[in-house]
Design a protein around this motif. Structure first.
Motif, PDB file in Angstrom:
ATOM      1  N   CYS A  32       0.813  -1.219   0.000  1.00  0.00           N
ATOM      2  CA  CYS A  32       0.000   0.000   0.000  1.00  0.00           C
ATOM      3  C   CYS A  32       0.848   1.271   0.000  1.00  0.00           C
ATOM      4  O   CYS A  32       0.704   2.115  -0.883  1.00  0.00           O
ATOM      5  CB  CYS A  32      -0.985  -0.007   1.166  1.00  0.00           C
ATOM      6  SG  CYS A  32      -2.314  -1.217   0.993  1.00  0.00           S
ATOM      7  N   PRO A  33       1.750   1.451   0.976  1.00  0.00           N
ATOM      8  CA  PRO A  33       2.569   2.662   0.921  1.00  0.00           C
ATOM      9  C   PRO A  33       3.452   2.739  -0.317  1.00  0.00           C
ATOM     10  O   PRO A  33       3.659   3.831  -0.871  1.00  0.00           O
ATOM     11  CB  PRO A  33       3.407   2.586   2.204  1.00  0.00           C
ATOM     12  CG  PRO A  33       3.283   1.202   2.697  1.00  0.00           C
ATOM     13  CD  PRO A  33       1.977   0.678   2.207  1.00  0.00           C
ATOM     14  N   VAL A  67       0.034   6.947   3.999  1.00  0.00           N
ATOM     15  CA  VAL A  67      -0.558   5.620   3.860  1.00  0.00           C
ATOM     16  C   VAL A  67       0.556   4.649   4.213  1.00  0.00           C
ATOM     17  O   VAL A  67       1.454   4.404   3.419  1.00  0.00           O
ATOM     18  CB  VAL A  67      -1.082   5.367   2.435  1.00  0.00           C
ATOM     19  CG1 VAL A  67      -1.623   3.950   2.303  1.00  0.00           C
ATOM     20  CG2 VAL A  67      -2.163   6.380   2.083  1.00  0.00           C
ATOM     21  N   HIS A 108      -4.563   2.893   9.287  1.00  0.00           N
ATOM     22  CA  HIS A 108      -3.350   3.576   8.829  1.00  0.00           C
ATOM     23  C   HIS A 108      -2.964   3.240   7.395  1.00  0.00           C
ATOM     24  O   HIS A 108      -1.982   3.772   6.887  1.00  0.00           O
ATOM     25  CB  HIS A 108      -2.192   3.269   9.777  1.00  0.00           C
ATOM     26  CG  HIS A 108      -2.491   3.596  11.203  1.00  0.00           C
ATOM     27  ND1 HIS A 108      -2.715   4.886  11.626  1.00  0.00           N
ATOM     28  CD2 HIS A 108      -2.664   2.789  12.295  1.00  0.00           C
ATOM     29  CE1 HIS A 108      -2.985   4.880  12.925  1.00  0.00           C
ATOM     30  NE2 HIS A 108      -2.968   3.624  13.351  1.00  0.00           N
ATOM     31  N   GLY A 109      -3.717   2.353   6.753  1.00  0.00           N
ATOM     32  CA  GLY A 109      -3.406   1.997   5.379  1.00  0.00           C
ATOM     33  C   GLY A 109      -4.631   1.532   4.644  1.00  0.00           C
ATOM     34  O   GLY A 109      -5.759   1.731   5.088  1.00  0.00           O
ATOM     35  N   LYS A 167      -7.724   4.421   3.858  1.00  0.00           N
ATOM     36  CA  LYS A 167      -6.820   5.523   4.189  1.00  0.00           C
ATOM     37  C   LYS A 167      -6.528   6.373   2.965  1.00  0.00           C
ATOM     38  O   LYS A 167      -6.491   7.610   3.041  1.00  0.00           O
ATOM     39  CB  LYS A 167      -5.519   4.954   4.758  1.00  0.00           C
ATOM     40  CG  LYS A 167      -4.492   6.002   5.168  1.00  0.00           C
ATOM     41  CD  LYS A 167      -4.902   6.735   6.417  1.00  0.00           C
ATOM     42  CE  LYS A 167      -3.759   7.585   6.940  1.00  0.00           C
ATOM     43  NZ  LYS A 167      -4.097   8.272   8.198  1.00  0.00           N
ATOM     44  N   PHE A 168      -6.330   5.727   1.823  1.00  0.00           N
ATOM     45  CA  PHE A 168      -6.075   6.450   0.572  1.00  0.00           C
ATOM     46  C   PHE A 168      -7.202   7.436   0.278  1.00  0.00           C
ATOM     47  O   PHE A 168      -6.963   8.600  -0.041  1.00  0.00           O
ATOM     48  CB  PHE A 168      -5.935   5.437  -0.568  1.00  0.00           C
ATOM     49  CG  PHE A 168      -5.794   6.051  -1.930  1.00  0.00           C
ATOM     50  CD1 PHE A 168      -4.550   6.361  -2.445  1.00  0.00           C
ATOM     51  CD2 PHE A 168      -6.916   6.316  -2.722  1.00  0.00           C
ATOM     52  CE1 PHE A 168      -4.422   6.922  -3.709  1.00  0.00           C
ATOM     53  CE2 PHE A 168      -6.799   6.870  -3.980  1.00  0.00           C
ATOM     54  CZ  PHE A 168      -5.541   7.179  -4.477  1.00  0.00           C
ATOM     55  N   GLN A 220      -7.386  10.361   2.840  1.00  0.00           N
ATOM     56  CA  GLN A 220      -6.307  11.324   2.651  1.00  0.00           C
ATOM     57  C   GLN A 220      -6.495  12.179   1.390  1.00  0.00           C
ATOM     58  O   GLN A 220      -5.767  13.144   1.185  1.00  0.00           O
ATOM     59  CB  GLN A 220      -4.968  10.599   2.548  1.00  0.00           C
ATOM     60  CG  GLN A 220      -4.508   9.887   3.800  1.00  0.00           C
ATOM     61  CD  GLN A 220      -3.981  10.844   4.841  1.00  0.00           C
ATOM     62  OE1 GLN A 220      -4.603  11.038   5.871  1.00  0.00           O
ATOM     63  NE2 GLN A 220      -2.845  11.446   4.589  1.00  0.00           N
TER      64      GLN A 220
END
Length: 586
Positions: free
Chosen positions: A98-99, A115, A122-123, A127-128, A131
């Motif tokens: 993901c990050p 992310v 947190h992911g 989260k995407f 954000q």
């Protein structure tokens, strides 16, 4: 030091990291504006003739580079490696899908896009979306320039039946993601097309479905002669299959297409010096791992064979797509990229299987590109990361590069004059905040938060890591390419002080300070252009580790604070990352 020096003008013992950043802040606007100006390149600089190039990206999942999987893909070799340039010093800066994938499209390090995990909060896609990363990222910049953006296959975890809407940049074109919980099932994949109904499949191999769908998309794009395109094809091979059973997650080896089940029967994971070593010198949870026994090594070899087998359909996909591009008259004006989201370890440093560490097996990944103006059959040692990718695409397309990007363009073209004043990358951060896990096992650890600085330059290749446990690692990869011996305790403080200073900049850098971290530490730096014009290269200040190692800076670096974590938490919190002053009385 001479009184004219900025270092002498400010008492060294009183210099804090925040003061260094403040001293550099006035230069950031200049860096940023010149970065944008220097990247307004004309189309003719890279072989275009008033028509924007197309971009086609093959994005695999968890494919290694250090365990030689590319050498078992003859069609990737024939159509991409032999016809393009392979970058051997290419990295993901956060070894988790993901990050890593968000950095690929946003041009930001994970500490900036935030992310940082595979699942909420947190992911993942949750989260995407929260954000709002898709408001300002590569697909929207391309769309604004008239591009048609198309995506098929895995995006990131968390795209689900209730959260399947296309991100901006893809929402007006073609968006066909794999849907959870069937993202990682090879014979029961589920797709969603343009936010519409789910499309489940049973008994047909996932990569083959993606291949058929991709051909149809390419043929549709061929009918539109006016709009250039971005097309991302992302099968999940060679990722493990993932199953969700009674609230738990189960990993099983990847499944090949039936026609490939009998291949590579004698293949074994490479026995590099780091494979199941007798002596273990690692830190944190890795240091406590016992040696793998014979049955575990056999299981590792079986997983390795399954990974190679599962990639064969991707190899065939590459050939089929490139032949269709040629048939449709699209090939000559298309840049084709082959890459992955992060690497994968098998038996490395006694770790069973998985990713998420700062070591080369997890961070050093494939990146190959072919297209107009790119050398054929070349291996380049230029340093680059997923964070460099948006600037690279925009530069090739002759489009402006936003000033907030954390990295320059990768120098992919033979004509290096195209890159203007872009400095080669020497240093970047590798960062991680989530718990460690080893796939195909029940192992987890909450001690896997770390930040590293990687430096690769003329004659040096270094990895320096600070862990949330307070432990530190340092490797010289020129002498020890497999990171077998941690030489932190044997290394001179003069070098470690430079690495600490760099890590302190890179851990919070944004935009220009990521691209030129030495100018944060040395705000008195002259630009390379100004220096060459007035004084000569040797007077230009500090722009590399070699420059920084000048003995006249020893005292300055010795008095700078050191980076540390407050505790081992599994998400990014800036207040958990701080500096420890060298002198307690300031």
């Amino acid at each position: 030091m001479k009184s004219t020096s900025l270092l002498a003008a400010v008492p060294v013992a009183l210099i804090s990291f925040s003061q260094i950043v403040a001293a550099a802040s006035s230069a950031q606007d200049h860096f940023a504006s010149s970065f944008v100006e220097d990247n307004h390149h004309h189309d003719q600089d890279h072989g275009q003739h008033n028509q924007k190039p197309n971009f086609l990206v093959f994005l695999t999942d968890d494919q290694d580079r250090r365990m030689n999987s590319l050498d078992h893909l003859p069609l990737v070799k024939k159509y991409i490696r032999d016809e393009g340039t392979e970058f051997t010093n290419y990295y993901t800066t956060t070894a988790m899908c993901c990050p890593s994938r968000v950095s690929l499209w946003s041009g930001q390090f994970a500490h900036n896009h935030n992310v940082t995990d595979e699942s909420a909060p947190h992911g993942s896609y949750t989260k995407f979306v929260s954000q709002k990363i898709d408001k300002n990222w590569l697909p929207t910049w391309l769309e604004d320039a008239g591009y048609s953006n198309n995506y098929i296959g895995k995006f990131i975890n968390g795209v689900s039946p209730t959260l399947k809407q296309a991100p901006k940049g893809f929402d007006k074109h073609h968006w066909e993601p794999l849907i959870a919980p069937n993202i990682y099932t090879f014979y029961t994949p589920v797709f969603a097309t343009n936010n519409g109904p789910l499309e489940p499949h049973t008994g047909v191999y996932q990569t083959d479905i993606i291949s058929d769908k991709s051909i149809a998309i390419l043929d549709g794009l061929a009918k539109n002669k006016t709009n250039p395109f971005l097309f991302v094809i992302s099968p999940t091979a060679p990722h493990d299959e993932v199953w969700f059973v009674n609230g738990t997650t189960k990993f099983t080896p990847p499944v090949p297409a039936k026609r490939h089940e009998d291949l590579f029967k004698d293949a074994k994971a490479p026995r590099h010096p780091s494979f199941n070593p007798e002596v273990q010198d690692k830190v944190s949870w890795i240091g406590a791992l016992p040696r793998l026994d014979e049955s575990e090594v056999d299981r590792i070899d079986a997983i390795y064979r399954a990974r190679l087998q599962s990639l064969q359909a991707t190899d065939e996909l590459v050939e089929r797509i490139i032949k269709r591009l040629e048939h449709n008259g699209q090939l000559d004006n298309t840049y084709i990229v082959y890459t992955t989201d992060n690497g994968y370890h098998l038996g490395t440093h006694r770790m069973f299987s998985g990713k998420q560490t700062p070591y080369e097996e997890d961070t050093n990944i494939p990146f190959i590109i072919r297209g107009p103006g790119i050398a054929k059959g070349l291996k380049s040692n230029a340093v680059a990361t997923h964070t460099h990718f948006p600037a690279t695409v925009l530069t090739l397309a002759g489009l402006p590069v936003p000033e907030e990007l954390d990295a320059y363009s990768i120098p992919v073209l033979e004509n290096k004059a195209v890159y203007g004043k872009d400095a080669p990358t020497e240093a970047f951060a590798v960062e991680f905040w989530s718990a460690a896990m080893m796939e195909n096992t029940t192992f987890t650890s909450n001690l896997n938060t770390y930040k590293s600085v990687r430096l690769i330059g003329q004659g040096y290749n270094l990895l320096y890591t600070v862990w949330c446990t307070g432990e530190r690692e340092y490797y010289d990869l020129v002498k020890d390419p497999f990171q077998v011996k941690n030489i932190f305790k044997e290394t001179k403080s003069t070098l470690l002080n430079r690495l600490d200073a760099l890590l302190n900049v890179l851990r919070t850098c944004k935009g220009p300070t990521c691209r030129d971290p030495w100018s944060v530490i040395h705000p008195e730096n002259k630009s390379i252009e100004e220096d060459n014009k007035k004084h000569g290269h040797h007077e230009r200040g500090v722009h590399s580790l070699t420059d920084a190692l000048n003995k006249k800076y020893d005292e300055f670096y010795a008095d700078l604070p050191k980076f540390s974590f407050e505790s081992c938490i599994q998400y990014y919190l800036s207040s958990n990352e701080h500096t420890i002053p060298v002198h307690t009385e300031l």
